[in-house]
Write a protein that holds these residues in place. Sequence first.
Motif, PDB file in Angstrom:
ATOM      1  N   PHE A 166     -27.531  11.746  -9.431  1.00 58.08           N
ATOM      2  CA  PHE A 166     -28.180  10.928  -8.401  1.00 58.08           C
ATOM      3  C   PHE A 166     -29.691  10.919  -8.619  1.00 58.08           C
ATOM      4  N   ASP A 167     -30.271  12.084  -8.869  1.00 54.81           N
ATOM      5  CA  ASP A 167     -31.720  12.142  -9.095  1.00 54.81           C
ATOM      6  C   ASP A 167     -32.115  11.345 -10.334  1.00 54.81           C
ATOM      7  N   ALA A 168     -31.252  11.399 -11.374  1.00 52.83           N
ATOM      8  CA  ALA A 168     -31.549  10.632 -12.595  1.00 52.83           C
ATOM      9  C   ALA A 168     -31.471   9.131 -12.333  1.00 52.83           C
ATOM     10  N   LEU A 169     -30.487   8.727 -11.556  1.00 50.93           N
ATOM     11  CA  LEU A 169     -30.360   7.313 -11.208  1.00 50.93           C
ATOM     12  C   LEU A 169     -31.596   6.853 -10.413  1.00 50.93           C
ATOM     13  N   THR A 170     -31.993   7.657  -9.437  1.00 52.69           N
ATOM     14  CA  THR A 170     -33.159   7.309  -8.626  1.00 52.69           C
ATOM     15  C   THR A 170     -34.402   7.173  -9.497  1.00 52.69           C
ATOM     16  N   ALA A 171     -34.591   8.127 -10.404  1.00 54.10           N
ATOM     17  CA  ALA A 171     -35.765   8.082 -11.277  1.00 54.10           C
ATOM     18  C   ALA A 171     -35.735   6.862 -12.194  1.00 54.10           C
ATOM     19  N   ALA A 172     -34.542   6.482 -12.662  1.00 57.08           N
ATOM     20  CA  ALA A 172     -34.423   5.362 -13.597  1.00 57.08           C
ATOM     21  C   ALA A 172     -34.755   4.025 -12.945  1.00 57.08           C
ATOM     22  N   PHE A 173     -34.510   3.899 -11.646  1.00 60.22           N
ATOM     23  CA  PHE A 173     -34.692   2.607 -10.986  1.00 60.22           C
ATOM     24  C   PHE A 173     -35.771   2.629  -9.905  1.00 60.22           C
ATOM     25  N   LEU A 174     -36.543   3.698  -9.857  1.00 65.29           N
ATOM     26  CA  LEU A 174     -37.575   3.821  -8.832  1.00 65.29           C
ATOM     27  C   LEU A 174     -38.545   2.651  -8.909  1.00 65.29           C
ATOM     28  N   LEU A 175     -38.840   2.070  -7.765  1.00 63.86           N
ATOM     29  CA  LEU A 175     -39.797   0.964  -7.682  1.00 63.86           C
ATOM     30  C   LEU A 175     -41.182   1.559  -7.480  1.00 63.86           C
ATOM     31  N   HIS A 176     -41.954   1.644  -8.555  1.00 65.66           N
ATOM     32  CA  HIS A 176     -43.290   2.223  -8.503  1.00 65.66           C
ATOM     33  C   HIS A 176     -44.263   1.232  -7.862  1.00 65.66           C
ATOM     34  N   ASP A 177     -45.156   1.738  -7.037  1.00 67.91           N
ATOM     35  CA  ASP A 177     -46.156   0.910  -6.356  1.00 67.91           C
ATOM     36  C   ASP A 177     -45.529  -0.345  -5.768  1.00 67.91           C
ATOM     37  N   PRO A 178     -44.523  -0.172  -4.875  1.00 67.08           N
ATOM     38  CA  PRO A 178     -43.813  -1.343  -4.360  1.00 67.08           C
ATOM     39  C   PRO A 178     -44.717  -2.241  -3.534  1.00 67.08           C
TER      40      PRO A 178
END
Length: 362
Positions: A166-178
């Motif tokens: 789950f943490d890896a999935l979140t990191a892979a798709f995290l929306l930076h500076d949304p």
Amino acid sequence: MTSIQSPAASPTARLSGFEDLAARHRALLADEPNLRRRNAAERLGVSELDLLLAGGDGAVSQRLRPEFKDILARVPTLGPVMVLTRNDSIVHEKTGPYNAPSFDGMVGLVLGEAIDLRIFLWHWAHAVAATETSPRGARRSLHFFDKAGGALHKIYLVEGSDPGAFDALTAAFLLHDPAPLALEALAPAKVPLPDSDIDQAGFIAGWDALQDTHEFHGLLTKFKLARQQALRLAGEARARPVAPTALRTVLTAAAEAETPIMVFVGNPGIIQIHTGPVKKLLEMGPWFNVMDPDFNLHIFEPTITHAWVVYKPTADGVVTSLELFDAQETLVASLFGKRKPGQAEDSAWRALVAALPTLGAQ
């Protein structure tokens, strides 16, 4: 409903707005600690997405890039999960492995004995990963929303899930500076044509020529019919009204007779399906519930105002369903007997539904 984050809002204004919303949510929970987030959002006049991001209930959330096909393709790495799909009347929860989805354009399928989904991505707009604290520890989840911030589908980690995945999935798709959220009002429901403008003879001929239940939606589109309008015009040989309590009646009878059934519940973005028995039924105030180990169904009975038994011809014989509608004539659930294409309908299911009296019959 408008978001507290307007597109032109400054970061400081957005933070201030969320802080105020979080405080209001905490005050509401102090008086009603068991209030669900969806209901709290309605009470506070905001979207469920806004309320989740505000974190007044302790949730820590991160927006993800709206790359829904790729996100869902990674969900099988989480191991077993609980998926939740609902509308205003019914909550449908299933637990088990989330198999790899397949897509044909914007329409997706997740096929499995436990988790069975039909996905319509043109309604999906936002994705969030959340971690909530509970007496049993951290609870991780994925949430998917429409363009108005209404929840479409949720995926929760359960015992046996992989938090690292789950943490890896979140990191892979995290929306930076949304960018600030830009929520939009949903389009109003189409007003159906008056009965007098419908080609009823053509519609009934089309109904009688059906070869598969999946052709029914196309039939409604062709003749510009709302679904309940179609049932009303079809005649009792094809659709007959029954009491709104028919859902409770059918679930009770299926549990007593151990008749396996299919329960479809959805919203514009997704349909979630249970196939199998129902066993433990429980009434809690206005809610009627199925509380089985891997399948929970929560029905807010006062909102179900119409029910129909529907008979559709197919290449495998007549298929019988129970369809439930709310006061806005929105389909909130459909029930069938357990079957697969190429199989005739279960006679036990047909008899069970046949026992429902036609509404208004003497």
